[in-house]
Structures are given as structure tokens and as C-alpha cells.
Design a protein around this motif. Structure first.
Motif, mmCIF file in Angstrom:
data_model
loop_
_atom_site.group_PDB
_atom_site.id
_atom_site.type_symbol
_atom_site.label_atom_id
_atom_site.label_comp_id
_atom_site.label_asym_id
_atom_site.label_seq_id
_atom_site.Cartn_x
_atom_site.Cartn_y
_atom_site.Cartn_z
ATOM 1 N N LYS A 67 -7.546 -3.282 -11.665
ATOM 2 C CA LYS A 67 -6.940 -4.561 -11.273
ATOM 3 C C LYS A 67 -5.420 -4.537 -11.358
ATOM 4 C CE LYS A 67 -7.288 -6.561 -15.885
ATOM 5 N NZ LYS A 67 -7.865 -7.581 -16.724
ATOM 6 N N SER A 68 -4.860 -3.598 -12.094
ATOM 7 C CA SER A 68 -3.414 -3.533 -12.291
ATOM 8 C C SER A 68 -2.713 -2.583 -11.327
ATOM 9 C CB SER A 68 -3.109 -3.102 -13.729
ATOM 10 O OG SER A 68 -3.670 -4.002 -14.647
ATOM 11 N N GLY A 69 -3.444 -2.114 -10.316
ATOM 12 C CA GLY A 69 -2.852 -1.216 -9.336
ATOM 13 C C GLY A 69 -3.543 0.126 -9.223
ATOM 14 N N GLY A 70 -4.481 0.398 -10.129
ATOM 15 C CA GLY A 70 -5.208 1.654 -10.079
ATOM 16 C C GLY A 70 -6.167 1.744 -8.904
ATOM 17 N N ASP A 71 -6.469 0.600 -8.304
ATOM 18 C CA ASP A 71 -7.302 0.560 -7.103
ATOM 19 C C ASP A 71 -6.444 0.050 -5.948
ATOM 20 O OD1 ASP A 71 -9.120 0.218 -5.078
ATOM 21 O OD2 ASP A 71 -10.314 -1.289 -6.113
ATOM 22 N N SER A 72 -6.054 0.956 -5.072
ATOM 23 C CA SER A 72 -5.221 0.586 -3.923
ATOM 24 C C SER A 72 -6.040 0.534 -2.634
ATOM 25 C CB SER A 72 -4.070 1.574 -3.767
ATOM 26 O OG SER A 72 -4.569 2.897 -3.622
ATOM 27 N N SER A 73 -7.359 0.492 -2.734
ATOM 28 C CA SER A 73 -8.221 0.584 -1.548
ATOM 29 C C SER A 73 -7.965 -0.530 -0.537
ATOM 30 C CB SER A 73 -9.697 0.611 -1.956
ATOM 31 O OG SER A 73 -10.049 -0.559 -2.661
ATOM 32 N N GLU A 74 -7.611 -1.728 -0.989
ATOM 33 C CA GLU A 74 -7.386 -2.838 -0.053
ATOM 34 C C GLU A 74 -6.156 -2.628 0.824
ATOM 35 O OE1 GLU A 74 -7.564 -6.784 -1.617
ATOM 36 O OE2 GLU A 74 -9.407 -6.375 -2.733
ATOM 37 N N VAL A 75 -5.210 -1.823 0.375
ATOM 38 C CA VAL A 75 -3.982 -1.591 1.155
ATOM 39 C C VAL A 75 -3.841 -0.136 1.599
ATOM 40 C CG1 VAL A 75 -2.726 -3.522 0.096
ATOM 41 C CG2 VAL A 75 -2.587 -1.235 -0.930
ATOM 42 N N GLN A 76 -4.856 0.666 1.320
ATOM 43 C CA GLN A 76 -4.762 2.103 1.594
ATOM 44 C C GLN A 76 -4.412 2.393 3.060
ATOM 45 O OE1 GLN A 76 -4.107 5.607 0.442
ATOM 46 N NE2 GLN A 76 -5.014 4.325 -1.136
ATOM 47 N N SER A 77 -4.932 1.596 3.982
ATOM 48 C CA SER A 77 -4.645 1.828 5.407
ATOM 49 C C SER A 77 -3.174 1.595 5.737
ATOM 50 C CB SER A 77 -5.521 0.934 6.278
ATOM 51 O OG SER A 77 -5.202 -0.425 6.062
ATOM 52 N N GLN A 78 -2.469 0.838 4.900
ATOM 53 C CA GLN A 78 -1.046 0.575 5.114
ATOM 54 C C GLN A 78 -0.152 1.610 4.425
ATOM 55 O OE1 GLN A 78 -0.036 -3.688 4.375
ATOM 56 N NE2 GLN A 78 -2.221 -3.821 3.928
ATOM 57 N N LEU A 79 -0.738 2.396 3.536
ATOM 58 C CA LEU A 79 0.043 3.356 2.754
ATOM 59 C C LEU A 79 0.147 4.688 3.495
ATOM 60 C CD1 LEU A 79 -1.333 2.516 -0.799
ATOM 61 C CD2 LEU A 79 0.908 1.914 0.154
ATOM 62 N N LYS A 80 0.901 4.669 4.565
ATOM 63 C CA LYS A 80 1.133 5.862 5.385
ATOM 64 C C LYS A 80 2.631 6.155 5.398
ATOM 65 C CE LYS A 80 -3.180 5.729 6.835
ATOM 66 N NZ LYS A 80 -4.132 6.219 5.896
#
Length: 120
Positions: A67-80
Motif C-alpha cells: 500500500k505504500s508503493g511496493g505495488d505499482s501495478s495500477e500505474v505500471q502501464s504508465q511507467l515507461k
């Protein structure tokens, strides 16, 4: 290569570009679930209980307290094409190739920049 410290864990990039972690397993000291993706890492950034690694291809791997940032799956498609990551205690922000900012983690610690997104 590089070492970063979270509250109770460390992460180090070693000579071959892989990452070694140790310390509190719940606070980023256990990267076993993402270890196969921790290759060709060029930079690591730490938060309180989270690590974020930027790989040579500009992709991002995160681990630690979800919950503190260790799960970036919701924004992973933007992290390019990620150029830089900075953290607060419980959130992460990345500058991506087009200059925009992507955030994730706890909203009241900066994990939601929607109120100012048009200014970034």
C-alpha cells in the motif's frame, strides 16, 4: 554499484546489474517475488518500507509494503522510459520519458497527484 536503505532493509545493485536485498522481509528485505525482474537495474530509490528499481530499459520494478508503493501495478502501464524516481515515506513519484509525472502509494503522502496533474 549502488545501495539504498529503507527503514529496516537494504537493497544493493551489484556489478552484473542484479539486486541483492536483506533485512525486514515485510519492508523490502525480501525481493524474491520480483527477483527475476531485477536485472539490468541502473538505479534504486527507497521509501520507508518500499524499494523502486529503474531498469536500463526505463521500466520499473517495485517491492515492499504494497500500500505504500511496493505495488505499482495500477500505474505500471504508465511507467515507461522512467528517468527518475523520488519517494516520500509512503509514496513514489516518477518522471517518465515525455516529462510527465506518475505517482503511486498512499494518496495523503503524495501517491495521488491528480489535483495538480495538469500543472506537472
Amino acid at each position: 554499484q549502488q545501495i539504498q536503505a529503507a527503514r529496516g532493509a537494504f537493497a544493493a545493485i551489484i556489478a552484473d546489474g542484479s539486486v541483492v536485498t536483506w533485512g525486514d522481509p515485510l519492508g523490502g528485505g525480501d525481493s524474491s517475488q520480483v527477483q527475476n525482474r531485477l536485472r539490468n537495474v541502473r538505479r534504486i530509490q527507497a521509501a520507508d518500507r518500499v524499494f523502486a528499481a529503474i531498469r536500463a530499459d526505463g521500466s520499473v520494478v517495485t517491492w515492499g509494503e504494497q500500500k505504500s508503493g511496493g505495488d505499482s501495478s495500477e500505474v505500471q502501464s504508465q511507467l515507461k522510459g522512467v528517468r527518475e524516481i523520488q519517494t516520500t515515506s509512503y509514496a513514489c513519484a516518477a518522471i517518465v520519458a515525455d516529462g510527465s509525472v506518475v505517482t503511486w502509494g498512499l494518496p495523503h503522502f503524495g501517491g495521488d497527484c491528480s489535483q495538480v496533474q495538469d500543472q506537472l
